[in-house]
Each structure stands twice: as structure tokens, then as C-alpha cells.
Design a protein around this motif. Structure first.
Motif, PDB file in Angstrom:
ATOM      1  N   ASN A  79       0.948  -1.195   0.122  1.00 39.23           N
ATOM      2  CA  ASN A  79      -0.088  -0.102  -0.071  1.00 39.23           C
ATOM      3  C   ASN A  79       1.144   1.132   0.060  1.00 39.23           C
ATOM      4  O   ASN A  79       0.627   2.250  -0.358  1.00 39.23           O
ATOM      5  N   THR A 102       0.638   4.041  -2.669  1.00 35.46           N
ATOM      6  CA  THR A 102       0.179   5.380  -2.124  1.00 35.46           C
ATOM      7  C   THR A 102       1.332   6.529  -2.725  1.00 35.46           C
ATOM      8  O   THR A 102       0.777   7.585  -3.223  1.00 35.46           O
ATOM      9  N   ILE A 116      -5.535   3.693   0.224  1.00 34.30           N
ATOM     10  CA  ILE A 116      -5.614   2.555  -0.440  1.00 34.30           C
ATOM     11  C   ILE A 116      -5.658   1.168   0.603  1.00 34.30           C
ATOM     12  O   ILE A 116      -4.782   1.458   1.323  1.00 34.30           O
ATOM     13  N   GLU A 117      -6.524   0.430  -0.008  1.00 33.39           N
ATOM     14  CA  GLU A 117      -6.694  -0.699   1.086  1.00 33.39           C
ATOM     15  C   GLU A 117      -5.997  -1.775   0.215  1.00 33.39           C
ATOM     16  O   GLU A 117      -5.476  -2.935   0.952  1.00 33.39           O
ATOM     17  N   VAL A 174      -5.870  -0.840  -8.220  1.00 37.93           N
ATOM     18  CA  VAL A 174      -5.895  -0.206  -6.874  1.00 37.93           C
ATOM     19  C   VAL A 174      -7.479  -0.425  -6.134  1.00 37.93           C
ATOM     20  O   VAL A 174      -8.279   0.532  -6.998  1.00 37.93           O
ATOM     21  N   THR A 187      -9.568   1.689  -3.442  1.00 34.84           N
ATOM     22  CA  THR A 187      -9.356   2.556  -2.283  1.00 34.84           C
ATOM     23  C   THR A 187     -10.509   2.350  -1.337  1.00 34.84           C
ATOM     24  O   THR A 187     -11.362   1.676  -1.526  1.00 34.84           O
TER      25      THR A 187
END
Length: 126
Positions: free
Chosen positions: A16, A20, A33-34, A45, A47
Motif C-alpha cells: 500500500n 500510495t 489505499i486498501e 487499486v 481504495t
């Protein structure tokens, strides 16, 4: 992610922090961001607000398309896990207003269950 997986078109997980840093200019204020995946130069990505599909184009990769998909626009998805002979996993996303799904492939090391769980929560509005 191994070179072999990348050549086959299979995305692998990325940190992440790395995602990021690379996407700092397009993330919204306080957007987090997950989960993030990388395919050679392209990225997928997830998020806390949306799904972002990044397509770096051309020889130099200077031309970049950012496709932002709000979770509420995803009408259905399927996740196909790896098998004995099929070493990649696949995600298909149906977006409202589009007749064909977006198909994404991931290498066998990718935790598709984590991705599926996050998508389920986001689509349900949790």
C-alpha cells in the motif's frame, strides 16, 4: 511478482505504501489505499472510495489512463480462484452502463479472497 507471471499478464500484490507514493497526485483528500496490484507497469487499486485501474501506455509509459470506478457502479462481479492446472485467478467486473465486463487476471500468489471480501463490503456499502 515474478517475471513469468508478468509476461502472462497476471497481476501480483504490491504494498500500500508503494501504491500510495505512486498515486499521490490522483488520490482524493484522506483517500486511503486498501489493496493494490501491479502488472508490469499497470496497476489495480482498491481504495476506501473507489476502484482505480491504471493503464500506462506507449513505450515510455508517460501516457497514462486512470479509470476510476465508484463501488456503487459495480453491478456484479465474479472471482475465479486458481486450480491444479490453471495457476492464475480472475476477476470480472460488470459496471453499470457497460455490456461487457472488465476482466483482470492475478497470479496464484494473490489472495483473491481478501480482494473478494473487500469488494463485497464496498459494494454493499459497508
Amino acid at each position: 511478482m515474478g517475471l513469468f507471471d508478468a509476461l502472462l499478464g497476471n497481476a501480483g500484490e504490491m504494498s500500500n505504501e508503494e501504491a500510495t507514493e505512486e498515486l499521490a497526485t490522483i488520490l482524493g483528500v484522506d483517500e486511503q489505499i486498501e489493496l493494490a496490484y501491479k502488472l508490469i507497469r499497470d496497476m489495480i487499486v482498491l481504495t476506501d472510495r473507489r476502484l482505480i485501474l491504471i493503464d500506462k501506455q506507449g513505450m515510455t509509459g508517460k501516457k497514462v489512463e486512470y479509470r476510476s470506478v465508484p463501488y456503487k457502479s459495480i453491478t456484479m462481479y465474479t472471482v475465479e480462484t486458481t486450480g491444479h492446472f490453471d495457476l492464475d485467478a480472475e476477476l470480472k467486473l460488470w459496471i453499470s452502463g457497460q455490456s461487457e465486463p472488465i476482466a483482470l487476471e492475478f497470479n496464484g500468489k494473490t489472495n483473491v479472497y481478501a480482494m473478494q471480501g473487500l469488494l463485497a463490503a464496498k459494494i454493499a456499502g459497508k
